[in-house]
Scaffold this motif. Structure first.
Motif, PDB file in Angstrom:
ATOM      1  N   THR A 349       0.866  -1.177   0.000  1.00 14.85           N
ATOM      2  CA  THR A 349       0.000   0.000   0.000  1.00 14.85           C
ATOM      3  C   THR A 349       0.900   1.225   0.000  1.00 14.85           C
ATOM      4  O   THR A 349       2.136   1.103   0.101  1.00 14.85           O
ATOM      5  N   ILE A 350       0.299   2.399  -0.103  1.00  9.84           N
ATOM      6  CA  ILE A 350       1.054   3.649  -0.038  1.00  9.84           C
ATOM      7  C   ILE A 350       0.759   4.281   1.320  1.00  9.84           C
ATOM      8  O   ILE A 350      -0.403   4.526   1.669  1.00  9.84           O
ATOM      9  N   GLY A 351       1.818   4.536   2.089  1.00 12.37           N
ATOM     10  CA  GLY A 351       1.574   5.111   3.403  1.00 12.37           C
ATOM     11  C   GLY A 351       2.836   5.314   4.192  1.00 12.37           C
ATOM     12  O   GLY A 351       3.938   5.374   3.661  1.00 12.37           O
ATOM     13  N   ASP A 352       2.641   5.385   5.516  1.00 16.00           N
ATOM     14  CA  ASP A 352       3.733   5.598   6.459  1.00 16.00           C
ATOM     15  C   ASP A 352       3.923   4.295   7.227  1.00 16.00           C
ATOM     16  O   ASP A 352       3.035   3.871   7.977  1.00 16.00           O
ATOM     17  N   ALA A 353       5.067   3.653   7.047  1.00 16.54           N
ATOM     18  CA  ALA A 353       5.297   2.332   7.625  1.00 16.54           C
ATOM     19  C   ALA A 353       5.232   2.358   9.147  1.00 16.54           C
ATOM     20  O   ALA A 353       4.639   1.475   9.781  1.00 16.54           O
ATOM     21  N   ALA A 354       5.845   3.387   9.762  1.00 12.45           N
ATOM     22  CA  ALA A 354       5.866   3.451  11.223  1.00 12.45           C
ATOM     23  C   ALA A 354       4.448   3.611  11.780  1.00 12.45           C
ATOM     24  O   ALA A 354       4.087   2.977  12.782  1.00 12.45           O
ATOM     25  N   ALA A 355       3.644   4.459  11.139  1.00 12.24           N
ATOM     26  CA  ALA A 355       2.282   4.663  11.626  1.00 12.24           C
ATOM     27  C   ALA A 355       1.458   3.394  11.488  1.00 12.24           C
ATOM     28  O   ALA A 355       0.693   3.026  12.392  1.00 12.24           O
ATOM     29  N   LEU A 356       1.581   2.686  10.344  1.00  8.66           N
ATOM     30  CA  LEU A 356       0.807   1.460  10.161  1.00  8.66           C
ATOM     31  C   LEU A 356       1.249   0.373  11.134  1.00  8.66           C
ATOM     32  O   LEU A 356       0.418  -0.406  11.634  1.00  8.66           O
ATOM     33  N   GLU A 357       2.537   0.302  11.440  1.00  8.93           N
ATOM     34  CA  GLU A 357       2.996  -0.686  12.419  1.00  8.93           C
ATOM     35  C   GLU A 357       2.461  -0.357  13.809  1.00  8.93           C
ATOM     36  O   GLU A 357       2.110  -1.248  14.585  1.00  8.93           O
ATOM     37  N   ARG A 358       2.392   0.932  14.149  1.00 10.29           N
ATOM     38  CA  ARG A 358       1.816   1.311  15.449  1.00 10.29           C
ATOM     39  C   ARG A 358       0.341   0.919  15.514  1.00 10.29           C
ATOM     40  O   ARG A 358      -0.151   0.476  16.545  1.00 10.29           O
ATOM     41  N   ALA A 359      -0.381   1.087  14.393  1.00  9.56           N
ATOM     42  CA  ALA A 359      -1.789   0.707  14.386  1.00  9.56           C
ATOM     43  C   ALA A 359      -1.942  -0.798  14.613  1.00  9.56           C
ATOM     44  O   ALA A 359      -2.786  -1.232  15.414  1.00  9.56           O
ATOM     45  N   LEU A 360      -1.131  -1.606  13.917  1.00  8.74           N
ATOM     46  CA  LEU A 360      -1.206  -3.051  14.104  1.00  8.74           C
ATOM     47  C   LEU A 360      -0.803  -3.436  15.528  1.00  8.74           C
ATOM     48  O   LEU A 360      -1.431  -4.310  16.151  1.00  8.74           O
ATOM     49  N   THR A 361       0.215  -2.797  16.057  1.00 10.08           N
ATOM     50  CA  THR A 361       0.639  -3.076  17.430  1.00 10.08           C
ATOM     51  C   THR A 361      -0.473  -2.785  18.421  1.00 10.08           C
ATOM     52  O   THR A 361      -0.715  -3.558  19.364  1.00 10.08           O
ATOM     53  N   ASN A 362      -1.160  -1.684  18.222  1.00 14.04           N
ATOM     54  CA  ASN A 362      -2.266  -1.347  19.127  1.00 14.04           C
ATOM     55  C   ASN A 362      -3.358  -2.408  19.089  1.00 14.04           C
ATOM     56  O   ASN A 362      -3.948  -2.751  20.116  1.00 14.04           O
ATOM     57  N   LEU A 363      -3.671  -2.924  17.905  1.00 14.52           N
ATOM     58  CA  LEU A 363      -4.703  -3.958  17.800  1.00 14.52           C
ATOM     59  C   LEU A 363      -4.285  -5.231  18.528  1.00 14.52           C
ATOM     60  O   LEU A 363      -5.097  -5.857  19.236  1.00 14.52           O
ATOM     61  N   VAL A 364      -3.032  -5.640  18.362  1.00 10.85           N
ATOM     62  CA  VAL A 364      -2.567  -6.858  19.029  1.00 10.85           C
ATOM     63  C   VAL A 364      -2.529  -6.641  20.545  1.00 10.85           C
ATOM     64  O   VAL A 364      -2.967  -7.507  21.325  1.00 10.85           O
ATOM     65  N   GLN A 365      -2.024  -5.494  20.993  1.00  9.34           N
ATOM     66  CA  GLN A 365      -2.003  -5.217  22.430  1.00  9.34           C
ATOM     67  C   GLN A 365      -3.414  -5.152  23.004  1.00  9.34           C
ATOM     68  O   GLN A 365      -3.656  -5.570  24.141  1.00  9.34           O
ATOM     69  N   ASN A 366      -4.351  -4.646  22.218  1.00  9.42           N
ATOM     70  CA  ASN A 366      -5.744  -4.603  22.671  1.00  9.42           C
ATOM     71  C   ASN A 366      -6.290  -6.014  22.861  1.00  9.42           C
ATOM     72  O   ASN A 366      -7.006  -6.302  23.831  1.00  9.42           O
ATOM     73  N   ALA A 367      -5.923  -6.931  21.937  1.00 10.78           N
ATOM     74  CA  ALA A 367      -6.360  -8.325  22.066  1.00 10.78           C
ATOM     75  C   ALA A 367      -5.719  -8.997  23.279  1.00 10.78           C
ATOM     76  O   ALA A 367      -6.372  -9.777  23.995  1.00 10.78           O
ATOM     77  N   ILE A 368      -4.453  -8.693  23.530  1.00 12.54           N
ATOM     78  CA  ILE A 368      -3.774  -9.269  24.698  1.00 12.54           C
ATOM     79  C   ILE A 368      -4.408  -8.768  25.990  1.00 12.54           C
ATOM     80  O   ILE A 368      -4.687  -9.542  26.913  1.00 12.54           O
ATOM     81  N   GLN A 369      -4.650  -7.489  26.051  1.00 11.52           N
ATOM     82  CA  GLN A 369      -5.140  -6.887  27.291  1.00 11.52           C
ATOM     83  C   GLN A 369      -6.560  -7.320  27.627  1.00 11.52           C
ATOM     84  O   GLN A 369      -6.885  -7.573  28.793  1.00 11.52           O
ATOM     85  N   HIS A 370      -7.425  -7.424  26.610  1.00 14.98           N
ATOM     86  CA  HIS A 370      -8.844  -7.662  26.877  1.00 14.98           C
ATOM     87  C   HIS A 370      -9.269  -9.104  26.623  1.00 14.98           C
ATOM     88  O   HIS A 370     -10.464  -9.407  26.745  1.00 14.98           O
ATOM     89  N   GLY A 371      -8.334  -9.959  26.268  1.00 15.33           N
ATOM     90  CA  GLY A 371      -8.689 -11.346  25.990  1.00 15.33           C
ATOM     91  C   GLY A 371      -8.786 -12.200  27.250  1.00 15.33           C
ATOM     92  O   GLY A 371      -8.514 -11.750  28.367  1.00 15.33           O
TER      93      GLY A 371
END
Length: 458
Positions: A349-371
């Motif tokens: 895709t076209i974008g900012d790699a660091a920002a997209l990685e932070r978004a994915l990290t937040n989703l995984v951390q959200n799953a860890i925290q609330h699972g």
């Protein structure tokens, strides 16, 4: 409590008010003109020649020799008493005539020449003759003596009712057509004029509609704005400036707070690592990780304004692999398995790699925290350009799937999260022109899907 007033249409209100003003001015103008002409003698005086003709018509008869005579009626007596300068001339088609009073010479000899005329008004030329010269009225009527021609001057007292009727008729004849013409022109021209005058305001309103939270320094244009509206637009611009200042102060505070938190969190992590292994250490490390995540999320608020300038080609597979490698120890320590499902070839895709990685990290951390601290957290990359994060938890209630992306929103009041992670994910995805959605998995957990614009090859 202040009274609420409904919005109104300025074009209609201006048209109605202009029409009312024009009606008042036109009526006043007609009244002034009629009054001035009456005072100068240019308008019919307060006497009625038709009344003279009517009275003579009813009094006319013939004697035994066939000559025209006047019967002494009450109306005729009253007319003679109230009109000292009364005169009239009566002629029939046989050449008989009857007159009373001093018939002006200019009218005395014209009767035979007008036998074919049923009625006429004889008088003087405006502005060229003496207005004191007596005008006359000629009318052919049927009487007891047969069909005759009567000529008389402007004589006879005008009744109040007839005077009111004639005045009203004159005003309507003069004012009403003009008012209708002016009203039609007003209702056609006023909306056009107002619309042209407000074209600049429409452009300014369009500017205001395009101002959003990510646009700093935006101001409404004062170009071609009416002077009456300039104070309003200036006040709005001042308000926007104050909002920019307040937002800048808020951002500085958040950034300073986040930077100040990072140092003690790093020290805390170092000390926790030295503790002996056990459940308490695991829990403390998770809490410390949440603190570190919160600090990074606060800094993400600052980074969002800067990321994406310029965007480049980004491989989502590489981003998923990097995030999985970084978060695997945290997921395993919390009781989960972390699974990655990605193609062997790049998904770009076209974008900012660091920002997209932070978004994915937040989703995984959200799953860890609330699972439920068991099962598998999955990361899946698919074409054309999307990343999914799944878990085996309780899922997200359908009525809250939009609200969870709002800042500081938490599913339960006692939730230990700050409510910033999912909001940051949505902001990053929107910044890249994509969208994020959440649904249930086949086994009841939550599935967060980031859909991004794919790279289109030429």
């Amino acid at each position: 409590m202040s009274k609420h007033h409904e919005p109104y249409c300025l074009r209609s209100r201006l048209s109605l008010r202009l029409l009312s003003l024009q009606a008042v001015l036109l009526t006043a103008l007609v009244a002034v003109v009629v009054g001035a002409l009456s005072a100068s003698g240019f308008v019919i005086a307060g006497r009625d020649e038709d009344r003279v003709i009517d009275i003579v018509q009813r009094a006319l008869g013939r004697d035994a020799q066939g000559d025209l005579v006047l019967r002494s009626t009450t109306e005729l007596k009253q007319l003679r008493s109230e009109t000292p300068d009364l005169w009239f001339l009566v002629r029939d088609r046989q050449g008989h005539s009857l007159s009373e009073g001093p018939v002006p010479a200019e009218f005395a000899a014209i009767g035979s020449g007008l036998d074919q005329i049923s009625q006429a008004r004889l008088g003087w030329q405006l502005f060229e003759d003496d207005p004191r010269k007596p005008p006359a009225r000629l009318k052919r009527v049927d009487t007891d003596a047969g069909n005759v021609q009567i000529i008389t001057a402007t004589q006879g007292k005008l009744t109040g009712a007839k005077a009111l009727f004639m005045t009203s008729l004159a005003l309507l004849g003069i004012a009403l057509p003009g008012l209708l013409l002016m009203g039609t022109a007003t209702f056609i021209a006023t909306p056009m004029i107002v619309r042209r005058a407000f074209e600049a305001l429409d452009a300014t309103a369009d500017q205001a509609r395009h101002i959003d939270i990510h646009q700093r320094g935006a101001r409404l244009s004062l170009d071609r704005i009416p002077l009456e509206v300039v104070p309003l637009v200036t006040a709005v611009n001042d308000a926007l400036a104050r909002l920019d200042q307040g937002y800048a102060r808020h951002k500085r505070f958040v950034a300073d707070a986040a930077h100040e938190l990072r140092t003690p969190i790093a020290i805390l992590n170092t000390r926790l690592e030295s503790l002996p292994a056990g459940p308490d250490k695991t829990r403390l490390l998770e809490d410390s990780a949440r603190l570190a995540t919160l600090a990074e999320q606060l800094l993400d608020i600052q980074r969002l304004d800067r990321c994406g300038h310029p965007f480049t080609r980004v491989d989502l597979v590489a981003i998923a692999q990097s995030a999985a490698a970084d978060l695997a120890p945290l997921a395993i320590a919390a009781g989960y398995e972390l699974a990655l499902d990605a193609p062997s070839t790049p998904v770009e895709t076209i974008g900012d790699a660091a920002a997209l990685e932070r978004a994915l990290t937040n989703l995984v951390q959200n799953a860890i925290q609330h699972g439920p601290r068991r099962g598998t957290i999955g990361i899946r990359v698919s074409r054309p350009a999307s990343i999914e994060v799944t878990d085996e938890g309780a899922g997200i209630p359908a009525d809250q799937r939009e609200q969870i992306f709002e800042p500081f929103y938490r599913l339960t009041p006692l939730d230990r999260g700050a409510g910033l992670g999912l909001n940051m994910v949505r902001e990053i995805v929107l910044l890249h022109g994509g969208h994020i959605s959440v649904a249930d998995t086949a086994i009841g957990g939550a599935c967060f899907r980031m859909s991004l614009p794919p790279v289109r090859e030429n």
